[in-house]
Design an enzyme around this catalytic site. Structure first.
Site, PDB file in Angstrom:
ATOM      1  N   SER A  95     -15.353  26.116 -33.765  1.00  8.94           N
ATOM      2  CA  SER A  95     -15.856  25.479 -34.808  1.00  8.94           C
ATOM      3  C   SER A  95     -17.588  25.823 -35.713  1.00  8.94           C
ATOM      4  CB  SER A  95     -15.911  24.284 -34.811  1.00  8.94           C
ATOM      5  OG  SER A  95     -14.166  24.509 -34.246  1.00  8.94           O
ATOM      6  N   LYS A 170     -11.696  24.458 -41.629  1.00 10.38           N
ATOM      7  CA  LYS A 170     -11.714  23.446 -40.029  1.00 10.38           C
ATOM      8  C   LYS A 170     -11.943  23.045 -40.498  1.00 10.38           C
ATOM      9  CE  LYS A 170     -11.308  22.606 -36.204  1.00 10.38           C
ATOM     10  NZ  LYS A 170     -11.636  22.905 -34.445  1.00 10.38           N
ATOM     11  N   LYS A 239     -20.507  17.358 -35.572  1.00  8.23           N
ATOM     12  CA  LYS A 239     -21.122  19.588 -36.006  1.00  8.23           C
ATOM     13  C   LYS A 239     -20.264  19.755 -36.922  1.00  8.23           C
ATOM     14  CE  LYS A 239     -19.811  22.639 -32.642  1.00  8.23           C
ATOM     15  NZ  LYS A 239     -19.134  23.558 -33.959  1.00  8.23           N
TER      16      LYS A 239
END
Length: 294
Positions: A95, A170, A239
């Site tokens: 990711s 994502k 994150k």
């Protein structure tokens, strides 16, 4: 198939084992020597550097904690770029940050190496079963060539655009996921304080318009049970939310709701040692704020 893979954490390790069960010849690299020894004991081959891995495998998968580590693994000393042969394909399932991905892709293209950003959704259980959702950005011909690999580890694979597109969707998807989990827990906290049964609330929500993946698959299983074992850390969610906020800012899209959610998760990460705990411990933060017990 002969496949290289770097990163044997929660997701990467499970993807590796599933690929091995499918009969593939797997070559691995990780900084954790204990993990490498375990995989070697069950039949995987071990490389002593990313360069060595790339020199032996046309297809290399990376499943790493963040974009900086991907950059180091690709471009650092003894990095993948120093071992890849022309025509190779890097499949980055981290990711990561779209702009970093685009820069790495350009660097690899200069060596006639193609890159696909292919982050996944579905968690550790679907990684074990090979039923992940995979969102892929990059060259369409490379996507078609690598599709047999995706087909072994995912049940829903989509090419979503040019380089960086996979990492973009994502992050935005996880922005939605973090939001639905947060708001569902806030609603439950209010209901509990007013004397409602949280399980009965969930039953109503999951048969009504408030239903989400969070309400169906996380709240009862991880929060009300007290397990907090979803397999995706708080810091990883934070994150991805940080990346999502950078994306909305770059696109000049108003993100008032998302920004509020981001601030909640930022606070949670600072309070709960987010690199060691599951993302569902956001519930503990909401418990403290609301003065309620789930």
């Amino acid at each position: 198939m002969k496949i290289g893979l770097i990163g044997l954490g929660n997701m990467g390790g499970r993807i590796a084992k599933h690929l091995m069960k499918q009969g593939n010849e797997l070559h691995l690299y990780d900084v954790n020597t204990e993990l490498l020894e375990h995989f070697e004991s069950i039949g995987a081959k071990i490389a002593n550097s990313p360069k060595a891995l790339a020199s032996e495998n046309k297809y290399v998968i990376t499943v790493l904690p963040n974009a900086e580590i991907v950059k180091q693994v690709v471009s650092g000393e003894e990095g993948l770029i120093t071992g890849f042969k022309p025509g190779s394909i890097l499949i980055d399932m981290t990711s990561s940050i779209p702009e970093v991905t685009k820069n790495i892709s350009k660097e690899l293209e200069e060596q006639s190496v193609r890159m696909l950003d292919a982050p996944v959704s579905g968690g550790v259980k679907r990684a074990e079963k090979g039923t992940l959702t995979i969102m892929v950005g990059g060259n369409e011909e490379a996507f078609s060539e690598a599709f047999p690999i995706f087909d072994m580890i995912g049940s829903n694979t989509m090419h979503v655009g040019d380089s960086g597109a996979g990492h973009t969707i994502k992050a935005l998807n996880n922005m939605i996921s973090a939001t639905t989990l947060s708001v569902t827990l806030e609603a439950l906290a209010a209901g509990i304080k007013l004397g409602l049964d949280p399980y009965k609330m969930l039953k109503v929500i999951n048969s009504s318009t408030g239903k989400s993946n969070s309400s169906e698959n996380k709240v009862a299983q991880q929060v009300l049970s007290g397990k907090y074992e979803g397999g995706f850390t708080l810091d990883l969610m934070y994150k991805d939310l940080t990346t999502a906020m950078e994306i909305t800012d770059h696109a000049k899209v108003p993100a008032a709701v998302s920004n509020s959610v981001y601030q909640l998760w930022e606070y949670a990460s600072s309070q709960e040692h987010g690199n060691k705990v599951d993302h569902t411990v956001i519930a503990k933060i909401i418990e403290k704020i609301a003065d309620v017990k789930f």
